[in-house]
Design a protein around this motif. Structure first.
Motif, PDB file in Angstrom:
ATOM      1  N   GLU A  42       0.815  -1.214   0.000  1.00 23.95           N
ATOM      2  CA  GLU A  42       0.000   0.000   0.000  1.00 23.95           C
ATOM      3  C   GLU A  42       0.845   1.258   0.000  1.00 23.95           C
ATOM      4  OE1 GLU A  42      -2.845  -0.013   3.110  1.00 23.95           O
ATOM      5  OE2 GLU A  42      -3.931  -1.787   2.375  1.00 23.95           O
ATOM      6  N   GLU A  43       1.953   1.217   0.720  1.00 20.12           N
ATOM      7  CA  GLU A  43       2.816   2.405   0.784  1.00 20.12           C
ATOM      8  C   GLU A  43       3.388   2.735  -0.595  1.00 20.12           C
ATOM      9  OE1 GLU A  43       6.838   4.005   3.101  1.00 20.12           O
ATOM     10  OE2 GLU A  43       5.948   2.067   3.609  1.00 20.12           O
ATOM     11  N   GLU A  44       3.851   1.709  -1.288  1.00 24.45           N
ATOM     12  CA  GLU A  44       4.392   1.918  -2.626  1.00 24.45           C
ATOM     13  C   GLU A  44       3.300   2.348  -3.591  1.00 24.45           C
ATOM     14  OE1 GLU A  44       7.144  -0.477  -5.925  1.00 24.45           O
ATOM     15  OE2 GLU A  44       6.623  -1.403  -4.001  1.00 24.45           O
ATOM     16  N   ALA A  45       2.116   1.797  -3.432  1.00 27.31           N
ATOM     17  CA  ALA A  45       0.989   2.176  -4.293  1.00 27.31           C
ATOM     18  C   ALA A  45       0.638   3.647  -4.101  1.00 27.31           C
ATOM     19  CB  ALA A  45      -0.220   1.293  -3.987  1.00 27.31           C
ATOM     20  N   GLN A  85       0.863   6.633  -6.829  1.00 34.72           N
ATOM     21  CA  GLN A  85      -0.305   7.442  -7.132  1.00 34.72           C
ATOM     22  C   GLN A  85       0.027   8.924  -7.105  1.00 34.72           C
ATOM     23  OE1 GLN A  85      -3.063   5.965  -8.171  1.00 34.72           O
ATOM     24  NE2 GLN A  85      -3.883   7.990  -8.685  1.00 34.72           N
ATOM     25  N   ARG A  86       0.881   9.339  -6.171  1.00 38.26           N
ATOM     26  CA  ARG A  86       1.288  10.744  -6.114  1.00 38.26           C
ATOM     27  C   ARG A  86       2.082  11.128  -7.365  1.00 38.26           C
ATOM     28  NH1 ARG A  86       1.952   9.317  -0.623  1.00 38.26           N
ATOM     29  NH2 ARG A  86       4.172   8.855  -0.922  1.00 38.26           N
TER      30      ARG A  86
END
Length: 251
Positions: free
Chosen positions: A56-59, A63-64
């Motif tokens: 989730e952190e990498e996702a 996204q940013r």
């Protein structure tokens, strides 16, 4: 909802991940002026690859970076997305072999008309007499037609200038002269009647090229002479400033 672009320095940790991509083409045989074998058309891109996220952190980080202002364009692959954050295109003329310099420029779009002032049959190899000293380093003239960087990468201490310099190392190995026509190409055509805005933004673009060792030649043409140290000295200062962000370890 479109993600907001990372603010300023938040992009710098991604700087070392950028990859340079090059394409070029030249004709084998001259059929007419615009396919002279002594004329090479080229374009370069700086690409930021985003691999499919494992957590989730990498996702969220991906996204940013997918925010609109971070890239000029995107290319999707099965396992990644490539963001083009910078692009530069132009032409390389081999003065030793080219037969019709003016015809070769004139046959292309109007952007190249400006560069005819670099040439004069009274000079060596068709170069303007005021530029004959440049032939000590080569017989090629590199013309930079357009250079663009995505808005979010501007104002970060010289990222765009660094990318120009790194690309010139590959495109200008045998250059006697490098030339460009600084103009704020991002101003929409229907807004160019605002002379104050055009002048203000053109001055900013010119300062960018000046900081890379380019100097005005005539009628809005700016040139860089590789045999002088101005460009190389400017690049060394720029690299010293951005060195912490060019290492994956931040050192």
């Amino acid at each position: 909802m479109t993600a907001a672009a990372p603010a300023g320095a938040a992009l710098l940790p991604s700087l070392h991940r950028l990859q340079l991509r090059f394409n070029s083409s030249a004709s084998l045989v001259a059929m007419d002026a615009d396919d002279d074998p002594a004329t090479l058309e080229w374009d370069c891109r700086a690409v930021l690859p985003l691999w499919n996220a494992d957590d989730e952190e990498e996702a969220a980080a991906n996204q940013r970076l997918l925010a609109q202002d971070v890239s000029l364009s995107r290319t999707a692959h099965d396992d990644s997305t490539e963001l083009t954050v910078f692009s530069m295109s132009g032409l390389t003329l081999d003065l030793w072999r080219i037969g019709r310099i003016y015809d070769s420029l004139d046959s292309r779009d109007s952007d190249y008309e400006h560069f005819a002032r670099l040439f004069d049959s009274s000079g060596d190899l068709g170069l303007h007499p005021d530029l004959d000293d440049c032939l000590v380093t080569g017989t090629q003239v590199v013309i930079i037609d357009r250079a663009r960087i995505a808005p979010a990468w501007r104002g970060l201490g010289g990222v765009g200038r660094l990318l120009i310099a790194r690309m010139l190392r590959w495109t200008s190995v045998h250059a006697a002269l490098v030339a460009t026509h600084p103009f704020p190409i991002d101003i929409p055509v229907d807004e160019r009647d605002d002379e104050d805005r055009v002048l203000r933004e053109k001055s900013a673009v010119q300062r960018t090229w000046e900081s890379l060792g380019f100097e005005p030649f005539r009628e809005d043409l700016w040139i860089m002479k590789p045999h002088l140290r101005d460009h190389e000295d400017a690049v060394q200062r720029l690299e010293a400033t951005l060195t912490p962000h060019l290492s994956p370890f931040g050192v």
